[in-house]
Write a protein that holds these residues in place. Structure first.
Motif, PDB file in Angstrom:
ATOM      1  N   LEU A  10       0.839  -1.206   0.000  1.00  0.00           N
ATOM      2  CA  LEU A  10       0.000   0.000   0.000  1.00  0.00           C
ATOM      3  C   LEU A  10       0.873   1.255   0.000  1.00  0.00           C
ATOM      4  O   LEU A  10       0.608   2.200  -0.752  1.00  0.00           O
ATOM      5  CB  LEU A  10      -0.929  -0.006   1.224  1.00  0.00           C
ATOM      6  N   ILE A  11       1.906   1.266   0.795  1.00  0.00           N
ATOM      7  CA  ILE A  11       2.829   2.416   0.824  1.00  0.00           C
ATOM      8  C   ILE A  11       3.514   2.560  -0.525  1.00  0.00           C
ATOM      9  O   ILE A  11       3.659   3.663  -1.057  1.00  0.00           O
ATOM     10  CB  ILE A  11       3.853   2.252   1.970  1.00  0.00           C
ATOM     11  N   ALA A  12       3.942   1.465  -1.120  1.00  0.00           N
ATOM     12  CA  ALA A  12       4.608   1.498  -2.427  1.00  0.00           C
ATOM     13  C   ALA A  12       3.662   2.034  -3.488  1.00  0.00           C
ATOM     14  O   ALA A  12       4.065   2.838  -4.351  1.00  0.00           O
ATOM     15  CB  ALA A  12       5.124   0.124  -2.804  1.00  0.00           C
ATOM     16  N   LEU A  13       2.394   1.613  -3.436  1.00  0.00           N
ATOM     17  CA  LEU A  13       1.412   2.107  -4.399  1.00  0.00           C
ATOM     18  C   LEU A  13       1.176   3.607  -4.204  1.00  0.00           C
ATOM     19  O   LEU A  13       1.027   4.350  -5.178  1.00  0.00           O
ATOM     20  CB  LEU A  13       0.102   1.331  -4.277  1.00  0.00           C
ATOM     21  N   CYS A  14       1.117   4.038  -2.938  1.00  0.00           N
ATOM     22  CA  CYS A  14       0.932   5.473  -2.666  1.00  0.00           C
ATOM     23  C   CYS A  14       2.124   6.273  -3.184  1.00  0.00           C
ATOM     24  O   CYS A  14       1.962   7.334  -3.802  1.00  0.00           O
ATOM     25  CB  CYS A  14       0.747   5.711  -1.172  1.00  0.00           C
ATOM     26  N   VAL A  15       3.333   5.780  -2.948  1.00  0.00           N
ATOM     27  CA  VAL A  15       4.538   6.461  -3.430  1.00  0.00           C
ATOM     28  C   VAL A  15       4.539   6.479  -4.960  1.00  0.00           C
ATOM     29  O   VAL A  15       4.852   7.491  -5.590  1.00  0.00           O
ATOM     30  CB  VAL A  15       5.806   5.787  -2.869  1.00  0.00           C
ATOM     31  N   LEU A  16       4.158   5.348  -5.556  1.00  0.00           N
ATOM     32  CA  LEU A  16       4.109   5.263  -7.017  1.00  0.00           C
ATOM     33  C   LEU A  16       3.074   6.237  -7.575  1.00  0.00           C
ATOM     34  O   LEU A  16       3.339   6.929  -8.566  1.00  0.00           O
ATOM     35  CB  LEU A  16       3.794   3.817  -7.443  1.00  0.00           C
TER      36      LEU A  16
END
Length: 145
Positions: A10-16
């Motif tokens: 979820l954090i990676a998707l938000c950063v992406l």
């Protein structure tokens, strides 16, 4: 561990998503800068052309002014040296009988002769300056950028 993986995902998707969004803004900014750069380059090119045109007008009119002054100076030297004469339309009234054999030809006074050359020079200068201003208006002021 799956909760941790889901959180990281979820954090990676938000950063992406943030990176994609900020990248899109940077692309728009880049296109705006390219457009502004192209417009400014066109203005600089136009200004350079106008400077060349102004220099050309100035050079041509300065040359004409110099030639006119030289022509007037040559005429004045010729008149002063007696190689040429100024013609004038004059009638002489004399107290004596008409047709006197020893009567002198009508001529300008020395002051009037000097004034003639001064006026001639000033008229030529004014004509050339006016022509130069007309060139400037036509070629520079009315030119489209």
């Amino acid at each position: 561990m799956t909760r941790l993986a889901a959180g990281i995902t979820l954090i990676a998707l938000c950063v992406l998503a943030f990176l994609v969004y900020s990248n899109q803004g940077l692309r728009q900014e880049r296109e705006t800068l390219r457009s502004d750069n192209k417009r400014l380059a066109g203005q600089i090119e136009w200004q350079n052309k106008m400077q060349i045109a102004v220099a050309s007008i100035e050079e041509n009119r300065s040359r004409e002014l110099t030639n006119a002054k030289n022509k007037t100076d040559d005429l004045q030297r010729d008149v002063d040296d007696g190689r040429r004469r100024l013609r004038l339309h004059a009638s002489c009234s004399s107290a004596g009988p008409s047709g006197m054999a020893d009567a002198a030809a009508a001529r300008l006074t020395d002051a009037a002769q000097r004034d003639y050359f001064t006026l001639r020079t000033r008229i030529e200068t004014a004509n050339i300056q006016i022509a130069g201003l007309q060139d400037y208006i036509r070629d520079i002021c009315l030119a489209q950028p």
